[in-house]
Write a protein that holds these residues in place. Structure first.
Motif, short mmCIF file in Angstrom:
data_model
loop_
_atom_site.label_atom_id
_atom_site.label_comp_id
_atom_site.label_asym_id
_atom_site.label_seq_id
_atom_site.Cartn_x
_atom_site.Cartn_y
_atom_site.Cartn_z
N LEU A 10 0.85 -1.18 0.00
CA LEU A 10 0.00 0.00 0.00
C LEU A 10 0.89 1.24 0.00
O LEU A 10 2.00 1.22 0.51
N THR A 11 0.38 2.30 -0.56
CA THR A 11 1.14 3.55 -0.66
C THR A 11 0.47 4.62 0.19
O THR A 11 -0.73 4.86 0.05
N LEU A 12 1.25 5.27 1.05
CA LEU A 12 0.75 6.37 1.86
C LEU A 12 0.98 7.69 1.14
O LEU A 12 2.00 7.87 0.47
N ASN A 13 0.06 8.60 1.29
CA ASN A 13 0.17 9.93 0.66
C ASN A 13 0.85 10.86 1.66
O ASN A 13 0.22 11.56 2.44
N ASN A 14 2.18 10.89 1.62
CA ASN A 14 2.96 11.60 2.63
C ASN A 14 2.94 13.11 2.43
O ASN A 14 2.45 13.63 1.43
N PHE A 15 3.53 13.82 3.41
CA PHE A 15 3.65 15.27 3.35
C PHE A 15 4.57 15.70 2.21
O PHE A 15 5.48 14.96 1.81
N PHE A 16 4.33 16.91 1.75
CA PHE A 16 5.32 17.57 0.89
C PHE A 16 6.31 18.27 1.82
O PHE A 16 5.95 19.15 2.59
N ILE A 17 7.57 17.86 1.75
CA ILE A 17 8.61 18.42 2.62
C ILE A 17 9.60 19.16 1.74
O ILE A 17 10.20 18.56 0.83
N PRO A 18 9.81 20.45 1.95
CA PRO A 18 10.76 21.21 1.12
C PRO A 18 12.19 20.73 1.33
O PRO A 18 12.50 20.08 2.34
N ALA A 19 13.04 21.06 0.40
CA ALA A 19 14.45 20.67 0.49
C ALA A 19 15.09 21.22 1.76
O ALA A 19 14.93 22.39 2.09
N GLY A 20 15.80 20.37 2.46
CA GLY A 20 16.46 20.79 3.69
C GLY A 20 15.57 20.72 4.92
O GLY A 20 16.04 20.98 6.04
N GLY A 21 14.30 20.37 4.74
CA GLY A 21 13.39 20.36 5.89
C GLY A 21 13.19 19.00 6.50
O GLY A 21 12.55 18.87 7.54
N LYS A 22 13.74 17.95 5.86
CA LYS A 22 13.49 16.59 6.32
C LYS A 22 14.01 16.35 7.73
O LYS A 22 13.26 15.90 8.62
N TYR A 23 15.28 16.66 7.97
CA TYR A 23 15.86 16.35 9.27
C TYR A 23 15.39 17.27 10.39
O TYR A 23 15.17 16.80 11.51
N PRO A 24 15.22 18.58 10.16
CA PRO A 24 14.63 19.41 11.23
C PRO A 24 13.24 18.94 11.65
O PRO A 24 12.94 18.89 12.85
N ILE A 25 12.41 18.57 10.68
CA ILE A 25 11.07 18.07 11.00
C ILE A 25 11.17 16.75 11.76
O ILE A 25 10.45 16.53 12.75
N PHE A 26 12.07 15.88 11.32
CA PHE A 26 12.23 14.59 11.99
C PHE A 26 12.66 14.77 13.44
O PHE A 26 12.09 14.15 14.35
N PHE A 27 13.69 15.58 13.68
CA PHE A 27 14.19 15.75 15.05
C PHE A 27 13.18 16.47 15.94
O PHE A 27 13.08 16.16 17.14
N PHE A 28 12.43 17.42 15.37
CA PHE A 28 11.38 18.06 16.16
C PHE A 28 10.30 17.06 16.54
O PHE A 28 9.84 17.02 17.70
N GLY A 29 9.88 16.23 15.59
CA GLY A 29 8.89 15.19 15.89
C GLY A 29 9.42 14.17 16.87
O GLY A 29 8.68 13.70 17.74
N LEU A 30 10.71 13.84 16.76
CA LEU A 30 11.31 12.88 17.69
C LEU A 30 11.31 13.43 19.11
O LEU A 30 11.06 12.69 20.07
N LEU A 31 11.61 14.72 19.27
CA LEU A 31 11.58 15.33 20.60
C LEU A 31 10.18 15.27 21.20
O LEU A 31 10.01 14.98 22.40
N ILE A 32 9.18 15.58 20.39
CA ILE A 32 7.80 15.50 20.86
C ILE A 32 7.47 14.07 21.29
O ILE A 32 6.87 13.84 22.35
N TYR A 33 7.86 13.11 20.47
CA TYR A 33 7.59 11.70 20.78
C TYR A 33 8.24 11.28 22.08
O TYR A 33 7.59 10.67 22.95
N LEU A 34 9.52 11.58 22.24
CA LEU A 34 10.24 11.19 23.45
C LEU A 34 9.67 11.87 24.68
O LEU A 34 9.56 11.25 25.76
N PHE A 35 9.28 13.14 24.55
CA PHE A 35 8.69 13.86 25.68
C PHE A 35 7.35 13.22 26.08
O PHE A 35 7.08 13.03 27.28
N CYS A 36 6.53 12.89 25.10
CA CYS A 36 5.23 12.25 25.39
C CYS A 36 5.42 10.91 26.08
O CYS A 36 4.74 10.61 27.07
#
Length: 311
Positions: A10-36
């Motif tokens: 199956l294919t998921l319809n993922n976000f459009f992420i601009p160039a250079g935004g992949k890792y900042p978004i990932f680490f921000f989401g990871l911080l939220i996850y770990l905090f929760c």
């Protein structure tokens, strides 16, 4: 197309992420996850290990952070993994499992808050009968009813998925849920839609009616009593539950509305959908830490002990 073609692809319809935004978004989401995870796991450990929290109220409260951990672990790790690996593939069985757990989480929030409001109603409006009514057996029955009814309704909803033929392979979201899975089928989804509406009505009707009854009775008791101790208990134990319930309903309402307007961007709709599984797990332990005296004082006591040891 045969159903077997969808078992692993199956294919998921993922976000459009601009160039250079992949890792900042990932680490921000990871911080939220770990905090929760840290906050909810801490609340669970406090209830398990601290004798002063071995009370009916906290035995029911135990289900709330447990349910929050189910919701955030079912959704966020997969989304973060897809962002950093730039993958959008998921097997059909895992997609169904994710959707099942996310719906179990959503219904669990409503039923658990209803059970907690009933406990507060008995404690504040009938304090002399609290110990005889809220026994270990009664608490076990309440918790079993909450999880049993939630599990039965969600199982009924997802059991109808298997009878439908599949003719599409794209999930129009970043995670799997029942509406997204229904869009894969080319069969008649009338019964599924009816059951879905029925489940939503049952979840909301039980939760709103139990909480409405409980808090109206508590408000009446609050207005007529002259005992400041009763008033303080009413404020400290009920405000947190009301804040969590209103917060969950507001996020859910905005999510539903975002799908009703055509000019709302798809990425915003996906973000709004994710908020249901992010905001409550993020804020629930904080709200209870601020408004529940025993939890707050227990945390401060542990912190003071650690400070003394370090000194």
């Amino acid at each position: 197309m045969a159903n077997t073609t969808f078992q692993f692809d199956l294919t998921l319809n993922n976000f459009f992420i601009p160039a250079g935004g992949k890792y900042p978004i990932f680490f921000f989401g990871l911080l939220i996850y770990l905090f929760c995870v840290f906050c909810n796991a801490t609340l669970l450990l406090l209830i398990i290990t601290k004798p002063n929290l071995h009370k009916p109220m906290y035995m029911i409260l135990f289900s709330l952070p447990l349910n929050d951990l189910i919701g955030i672990n079912a959704m966020l790790p997969k989304v973060l993994s897809d962002i950093v690996t730039e993958s959008n593939r998921v097997s059909y069985p895992l997609c169904v499992l994710q959707g099942f757990l996310l719906h179990l989480y959503g219904g669990g929030v409503l039923f658990i808050l209803a059970a907690m409001s009933f406990d507060r109603y008995v404690a504040i409006c009938m304090p002399l009968h609290y110990t005889t009514m809220m026994t270990a057996k009664a608490i076990t029955c309440i918790i079993s009813l909450v999880w049993g009814l939630d599990l039965a309704l969600v199982t009924l909803l997802f059991s109808l998925q298997s009878r439908l033929p599949k003719c599409r392979s794209v999930i129009m979201n970043v995670f799997c849920d029942n509406p997204s899975l229904l869009k894969l089928t080319c069969g008649n989804t009338f019964l599924n839609n009816i059951i879905g509406l029925f489940n939503t009505a049952v979840f909301q009707a039980i939760s709103v009616s139990v909480q409405g009854f409980s808090y109206v009775k508590i408000l009446i008791t609050f207005m007529v009593t002259r005992r400041s101790e009763t008033k303080n208990k009413a404020i400290n134990t009920c405000v947190a539950q009301l804040v969590i319930f209103v917060m969950f309903e507001i996020v859910a309402t905005f999510t539903i509305l975002s799908h009703r307007f055509q000019n709302v961007s798809p990425d915003l709709q996906k973000i709004m959908g994710m908020l249901i599984f992010l905001v409550p797990p993020l804020l629930n332990p904080i709200v209870y830490g601020l408004y529940t005296h025993e939890i707050r004082s227990t945390l401060l006591q542990i912190w003071n002990i650690k400070v003394d040891v370090n000194a």
